[in-house]
Design a protein around this motif. Sequence first.
Motif, PDB file in Angstrom:
ATOM      1  N   GLY A  35       0.837  -1.191   0.000  1.00  0.00           N
ATOM      2  CA  GLY A  35       0.000   0.000   0.000  1.00  0.00           C
ATOM      3  C   GLY A  35       0.873   1.242   0.000  1.00  0.00           C
ATOM      4  O   GLY A  35       1.946   1.256   0.603  1.00  0.00           O
ATOM      5  N   PHE A  36       0.424   2.283  -0.705  1.00  0.00           N
ATOM      6  CA  PHE A  36       1.174   3.539  -0.756  1.00  0.00           C
ATOM      7  C   PHE A  36       0.222   4.663  -1.122  1.00  0.00           C
ATOM      8  O   PHE A  36      -0.465   4.584  -2.135  1.00  0.00           O
ATOM      9  N   GLU A  37       0.163   5.682  -0.292  1.00  0.00           N
ATOM     10  CA  GLU A  37      -0.660   6.865  -0.534  1.00  0.00           C
ATOM     11  C   GLU A  37      -2.097   6.516  -0.935  1.00  0.00           C
ATOM     12  O   GLU A  37      -2.646   7.042  -1.902  1.00  0.00           O
ATOM     13  N   GLY A  38      -2.689   5.605  -0.190  1.00  0.00           N
ATOM     14  CA  GLY A  38      -4.079   5.241  -0.435  1.00  0.00           C
ATOM     15  C   GLY A  38      -4.288   4.303  -1.608  1.00  0.00           C
ATOM     16  O   GLY A  38      -5.426   4.001  -1.963  1.00  0.00           O
ATOM     17  N   MET A  39      -3.216   3.842  -2.237  1.00  0.00           N
ATOM     18  CA  MET A  39      -3.338   2.897  -3.352  1.00  0.00           C
ATOM     19  C   MET A  39      -2.720   1.570  -2.933  1.00  0.00           C
ATOM     20  O   MET A  39      -2.021   1.480  -1.936  1.00  0.00           O
ATOM     21  N   ARG A  40      -2.981   0.540  -3.735  1.00  0.00           N
ATOM     22  CA  ARG A  40      -2.480  -0.796  -3.437  1.00  0.00           C
ATOM     23  C   ARG A  40      -1.981  -1.442  -4.718  1.00  0.00           C
ATOM     24  O   ARG A  40      -2.616  -1.332  -5.763  1.00  0.00           O
ATOM     25  N   TRP A  41      -0.852  -2.101  -4.619  1.00  0.00           N
ATOM     26  CA  TRP A  41      -0.305  -2.893  -5.717  1.00  0.00           C
ATOM     27  C   TRP A  41      -0.102  -4.302  -5.202  1.00  0.00           C
ATOM     28  O   TRP A  41       0.460  -4.502  -4.134  1.00  0.00           O
ATOM     29  N   VAL A  42      -0.561  -5.270  -5.963  1.00  0.00           N
ATOM     30  CA  VAL A  42      -0.351  -6.668  -5.630  1.00  0.00           C
ATOM     31  C   VAL A  42       0.399  -7.285  -6.808  1.00  0.00           C
ATOM     32  O   VAL A  42      -0.004  -7.132  -7.963  1.00  0.00           O
ATOM     33  N   THR A  43       1.493  -7.962  -6.491  1.00  0.00           N
ATOM     34  CA  THR A  43       2.283  -8.607  -7.530  1.00  0.00           C
ATOM     35  C   THR A  43       2.053 -10.110  -7.463  1.00  0.00           C
ATOM     36  O   THR A  43       2.152 -10.707  -6.388  1.00  0.00           O
ATOM     37  N   VAL A  44       1.719 -10.702  -8.615  1.00  0.00           N
ATOM     38  CA  VAL A  44       1.512 -12.140  -8.725  1.00  0.00           C
ATOM     39  C   VAL A  44       2.394 -12.666  -9.843  1.00  0.00           C
ATOM     40  O   VAL A  44       2.910 -11.899 -10.661  1.00  0.00           O
ATOM     41  N   GLY A  45       2.557 -13.968  -9.887  1.00  0.00           N
ATOM     42  CA  GLY A  45       3.342 -14.562 -10.965  1.00  0.00           C
ATOM     43  C   GLY A  45       3.222 -16.062 -10.955  1.00  0.00           C
ATOM     44  O   GLY A  45       2.792 -16.679  -9.967  1.00  0.00           O
ATOM     45  N   SER A  46       3.635 -16.646 -12.057  1.00  0.00           N
ATOM     46  CA  SER A  46       3.620 -18.096 -12.197  1.00  0.00           C
ATOM     47  C   SER A  46       4.838 -18.689 -11.500  1.00  0.00           C
ATOM     48  O   SER A  46       5.958 -18.199 -11.688  1.00  0.00           O
ATOM     49  N   GLN A  49       7.734 -19.152 -13.736  1.00  0.00           N
ATOM     50  CA  GLN A  49       8.468 -17.981 -14.215  1.00  0.00           C
ATOM     51  C   GLN A  49       8.767 -17.039 -13.041  1.00  0.00           C
ATOM     52  O   GLN A  49       8.160 -15.983 -12.913  1.00  0.00           O
ATOM     53  N   PRO A  50       9.710 -17.401 -12.200  1.00  0.00           N
ATOM     54  CA  PRO A  50       9.957 -16.599 -11.001  1.00  0.00           C
ATOM     55  C   PRO A  50      10.462 -15.183 -11.276  1.00  0.00           C
ATOM     56  O   PRO A  50      10.368 -14.329 -10.403  1.00  0.00           O
ATOM     57  N   ASP A  51      10.963 -14.922 -12.460  1.00  0.00           N
ATOM     58  CA  ASP A  51      11.493 -13.594 -12.773  1.00  0.00           C
ATOM     59  C   ASP A  51      10.489 -12.690 -13.478  1.00  0.00           C
ATOM     60  O   ASP A  51      10.815 -11.549 -13.804  1.00  0.00           O
ATOM     61  N   VAL A  52       9.286 -13.181 -13.741  1.00  0.00           N
ATOM     62  CA  VAL A  52       8.261 -12.376 -14.415  1.00  0.00           C
ATOM     63  C   VAL A  52       7.148 -12.082 -13.412  1.00  0.00           C
ATOM     64  O   VAL A  52       6.574 -13.000 -12.826  1.00  0.00           O
ATOM     65  N   HIS A  53       6.861 -10.791 -13.235  1.00  0.00           N
ATOM     66  CA  HIS A  53       5.893 -10.349 -12.238  1.00  0.00           C
ATOM     67  C   HIS A  53       4.739  -9.612 -12.921  1.00  0.00           C
ATOM     68  O   HIS A  53       4.972  -8.768 -13.788  1.00  0.00           O
ATOM     69  N   ILE A  54       3.533  -9.930 -12.512  1.00  0.00           N
ATOM     70  CA  ILE A  54       2.342  -9.233 -12.990  1.00  0.00           C
ATOM     71  C   ILE A  54       1.860  -8.353 -11.841  1.00  0.00           C
ATOM     72  O   ILE A  54       1.533  -8.857 -10.759  1.00  0.00           O
ATOM     73  N   VAL A  55       1.845  -7.055 -12.068  1.00  0.00           N
ATOM     74  CA  VAL A  55       1.443  -6.108 -11.038  1.00  0.00           C
ATOM     75  C   VAL A  55      -0.027  -5.755 -11.251  1.00  0.00           C
ATOM     76  O   VAL A  55      -0.402  -5.257 -12.316  1.00  0.00           O
ATOM     77  N   LEU A  56      -0.839  -6.047 -10.251  1.00  0.00           N
ATOM     78  CA  LEU A  56      -2.251  -5.680 -10.272  1.00  0.00           C
ATOM     79  C   LEU A  56      -2.336  -4.322  -9.595  1.00  0.00           C
ATOM     80  O   LEU A  56      -2.055  -4.196  -8.409  1.00  0.00           O
ATOM     81  N   GLU A  57      -2.690  -3.313 -10.372  1.00  0.00           N
ATOM     82  CA  GLU A  57      -2.632  -1.948  -9.870  1.00  0.00           C
ATOM     83  C   GLU A  57      -3.944  -1.219 -10.121  1.00  0.00           C
ATOM     84  O   GLU A  57      -4.755  -1.670 -10.927  1.00  0.00           O
ATOM     85  N   PRO A  58      -4.150  -0.075  -9.473  1.00  0.00           N
ATOM     86  CA  PRO A  58      -5.358   0.713  -9.742  1.00  0.00           C
ATOM     87  C   PRO A  58      -5.378   1.161 -11.206  1.00  0.00           C
ATOM     88  O   PRO A  58      -4.332   1.233 -11.857  1.00  0.00           O
ATOM     89  N   PRO A  59      -6.559   1.475 -11.748  1.00  0.00           N
ATOM     90  CA  PRO A  59      -6.647   1.892 -13.151  1.00  0.00           C
ATOM     91  C   PRO A  59      -5.745   3.073 -13.498  1.00  0.00           C
ATOM     92  O   PRO A  59      -5.245   3.159 -14.606  1.00  0.00           O
ATOM     93  N   LEU A  60      -5.524   3.960 -12.568  1.00  0.00           N
ATOM     94  CA  LEU A  60      -4.622   5.087 -12.793  1.00  0.00           C
ATOM     95  C   LEU A  60      -3.757   5.220 -11.551  1.00  0.00           C
ATOM     96  O   LEU A  60      -4.147   5.829 -10.566  1.00  0.00           O
ATOM     97  N   ALA A  61      -2.602   4.571 -11.580  1.00  0.00           N
ATOM     98  CA  ALA A  61      -1.721   4.511 -10.414  1.00  0.00           C
ATOM     99  C   ALA A  61      -0.866   5.763 -10.317  1.00  0.00           C
ATOM    100  O   ALA A  61       0.346   5.731 -10.452  1.00  0.00           O
ATOM    101  N   ASP A  62      -1.519   6.877 -10.088  1.00  0.00           N
ATOM    102  CA  ASP A  62      -0.833   8.161  -9.963  1.00  0.00           C
ATOM    103  C   ASP A  62      -1.567   8.969  -8.910  1.00  0.00           C
ATOM    104  O   ASP A  62      -2.679   9.453  -9.154  1.00  0.00           O
TER     105      ASP A  62
END
Length: 138
Positions: A35-46, A49-62
């Motif tokens: 969590g950061f400044e009222g937003m949340r990022w969750v990183t998932v991956g297979s 593929q331990p070196d490939v990360h999918i970041v689930l982020e808000p529609p406008l992460a700014d």
Amino acid sequence: MDITLSQCFIAVHDHDQALAFYRDVLGLEVRNDVGFEGMRWVTVGSPAQPDVHIVLEPPLADPGASAADQQAMAELLAKGLLRGVIFAVDDCDATFERIRAAGGDVLQEPIDQPYGVRDCAFRDPSGNQLRFSQRKRA
């Protein structure tokens, strides 16, 4: 020079719903939840593929984005107009049945494509299009 993919981003409107889909239905592992400044990022991956990360982020992460821009991005996401991803799978038909049985929103049943793959498509809980692609067997 070696260049490899490290991260890609998928906009989600609700992280808990996204986790229920990406972790529980697709079987991806959760690697980070920040969590950061009222937003949340969750990183998932297979796990494969331990070196490939999918970041689930808000529609406008700014955090400085205007309310109008945030609303515009939320509307695009709700319409399914933001880009999704394509996952490579060993068995498109089995993947399709597993996701459909879990309540996945089907966009396309498995089909042989003229460009050499068999694939299917679903929408995630936020409306993103996800394709599951298997190379045609010789």
